[in-house]
Design an enzyme around this catalytic site. Sequence first.
Site, PDB file in Angstrom:
ATOM      1  CD  GLU A 176      -5.388   3.630  -7.010  1.00 21.25           C
ATOM      2  OE1 GLU A 176      -5.149   3.956  -8.186  1.00 21.25           O
ATOM      3  OE2 GLU A 176      -4.620   2.951  -6.320  1.00 21.25           O
ATOM      4  CD  GLU A 285      -5.170  -1.245  -5.441  1.00 24.33           C
ATOM      5  OE1 GLU A 285      -4.095  -0.902  -5.992  1.00 24.33           O
ATOM      6  OE2 GLU A 285      -6.287  -1.025  -5.932  1.00 24.33           O
TER       7      GLU A 285
END
Length: 899
Positions: A176, A285
């Site tokens: 991220e 995810e």
Amino acid sequence: MRHPRWIAAGAAGALALGTLAAAAPPATAATTDNLSVDFAATTGDFRGGASGTLYGLGDDGAPTQALINGAHITNTSQKAPYGTQHPSGDALKIEKGFFSKNGTQLDIYVQDYYPDWAYNGGNRPGDDRTYNQADGTYTNQPNGIWDYLEVVEFVTEAVATKSAYPDKYVFIPFNEPDAGNWYANWDFFNQQFLPDWKAAVDKIRQVYARHGLTPVIGGPGDAAWRADRTAVWLDYAKQTNTLPEFMIWHELGIDNLATYRSHYNEYRKLEAERGISPRQINITEYGLLRDMGVPGQLIQWFSMFEDTKVDAQTAYWNYAGNFSDNSARPNGANAGWWMFKWYGDLAGSKTVKVTPPQLNVADTLQGIGAIDTTDKKATVLYGGSGADTVSLALNGLSSSTFGSRVDVEVREAPLSGAEGLAATPRVVARLSGVAVSNGSLQVSVPNYDRYAGYQVVVTPQRDAVPSTAQVWSTSIEAENTAITGARVYDQSPTGNGGWMFLASHGRDVGSFNNASAKADWSVTVPRDGTYRFQVIGATPGTPGRHALFVDGVNRTTVQYTADLALNDNSRWKYRGSAEVQIALTKGTHTLSLRASADGSSVLPNSDITLDKFVLTDVTDGEATVYPASTIRLAGSAALAYDVSGSRGAARVGADGRADVYATAFQSGYYDVKVDYRTTGASDVAVDLNGRRAATGTANAAGTWSTTARLHMSEGINEIEVRSQAGIALTAVTTTRVASADSAAIKVEAESGTRAGGARIGTYDAASGTNVSGGQFVGNLGNGTGNTLSIARSDGFNTAGDFNIVVKYANAEVSGRHDYNPQVVDRRLQVTEAGKGRVGEGYFRYTYAWNSFWERTIPVTLTSTNGAIILGNDGPWAPDIDYVVIAPARLGQPTTVKIS
């Protein structure tokens, strides 16, 4: 990574306190959703990567091997070796169990070496440290090397030198980077992330090269699909020869159920425009709290990812070691696990075209279709429909594969809560020998609710499997009982932006916190007998109790163990289950679950939300049949239809295997029966949970049944069937034999011999605890001196295979995190005095120190008098309430010729 996008919750709808039978909604016309499947239109080989998990594994044995193997998880992302982001989940510690059967790809988040979230306080590190590459320690002195590059080197070296499977790892150097981790600013992304990406990739390759290895790398790892960033990054990575083998980003929102396919197409277009060969993709995810453990939600995600042939991993919102809330207790299946299992069963097949009512619309009916022409089996998995009925148009059923008549079985997995034990899915619709017209068949299935999942299996007409009927069972939503002194709450699937766990049928009963609170269920049972009463509900953070009245008489106490209560997203919503057995006579009874046993004072911690009640006839041991059509086959094993009398049986030979994942609601003895046919003298071997449990010999051609009385663990048990000479396996059946449990010896921990600092602890009954007799033994482990010894006695004073069932508590946490409970799996080691270590296992979190679960450790004892010693030569072991020591098998297996 695991970053909650908090959205303020709307006010929950509630019905006022008082006495009520839940009001029925206004009468409406029955609704139907249509799902069309064309088995003649194949869409590619089944990939099977959509059921991956992030931190799905905690430690070796947490979750258990039976759960890992049954879920058929092929890919997982875990913590970097020796990382400190979370207490468990280290890739090196879980790799053996992961790769033992179905695992193919182990991803590591390299930045999870850091202890804090966001990493390094959210700021890109500079050159402030000097790392010791031998052990990962550092001093606060610069050395001219970017600090993170030293971390990358240490982590990569650890995998290269300490892993038994270094070629199966995928390195994800950044997680991220577009969000809170170092590179969210567009200018900083262009100026710094791009060269940092190259530096990290080059370092990983350099370290692997010095060991003669070639690494697999994934990236960039954005928190969401970012077309503009991805385009720039692809250009740079191509130019610098640092393109990864896996393209990675995350799809975490409700809206991503509608937008993912467009993101996928946009990415493939970016690749094509740049002349980049298609990368493999892993959405490392996906999903929200509301999706986890919910078959009807999971299948919507699975279908998208399988349709585009990518890997994907359920997001990690709570703690490591339970497949992201898709398993229950230490060894149990919740309903979500069964969807994982069904999805894994499709391995070796080809997917086919499925047409739902609406594509790319969140929270709607979706499905996966597959055909295995070797097994002559067609399968549909579906869920997500809010209609009363789902009508399945099954087309393309070729007569060359299926003949003119087929058998159809539909199984249902309704929501059971995150920690609620789900039974083996029941058959809810069956068609035998139904005619296929022009390759088509229409099947209508009553739909439980939008959260349930379904498996449809179509085969050519089979010969009859063993005639054991499915046991009687019925259920009711708690809100549909007669409620007094409590409230019915609406639980919207989009409430709090999806940051909540879902309730069956979207409602539950709460405010069960006063002496008048009760839920009455009028239910008719078919015969005199013993019935299991299961309550699915949420016990917030501490064990509690209710009283169960039958026809106005207090018959028993329902004891609940603690459930997760970390915050408002889980408190009273993270649901488990409690089970009791009661004797009932044939006819109608009122089962009344109450917060008070005497009508004036509430039972300890009775403020428990109620979601659903299930009543099941267990009088004759709840025989559960696993027909060959549902058994997972490996190697050369395959369904066959060419021998009259055993059409549809699984042909299992020397290089084949049949795997059954059987449910046990109680640890104890079960008759495990294997039904098969032989064409001559043959053999059968049965392994239970990785250990040879029984063998049988058929001395001639015929139909045979081999039965062994085996000790099974609470939850999921892996039964593997093999044969050297070859058999046609028709079914495996498990039947509980509670009377045989007298062969197992229960030893209260406080009656054993303690050494070192091991101590007896107590819990008052008023705490709501489920500890036996109010006492337990704690302070075990933390070195070799603090132990509990159990002297050998009648029942386990022989050498042989045993199961040690440990009733334990473990509520240890380590460190803090903004939203992940930092739970610790505690290890318990078993030693036989004079012989050495005979077994060990990691024991997962139980939510409270006075809340006890059970976990089984298999051991082989080689003496008749060596004491059993429990402890841990490393950190602390779990607290122990009692142990049950049970011979793995009673008596000798029997083989009987049926015909």
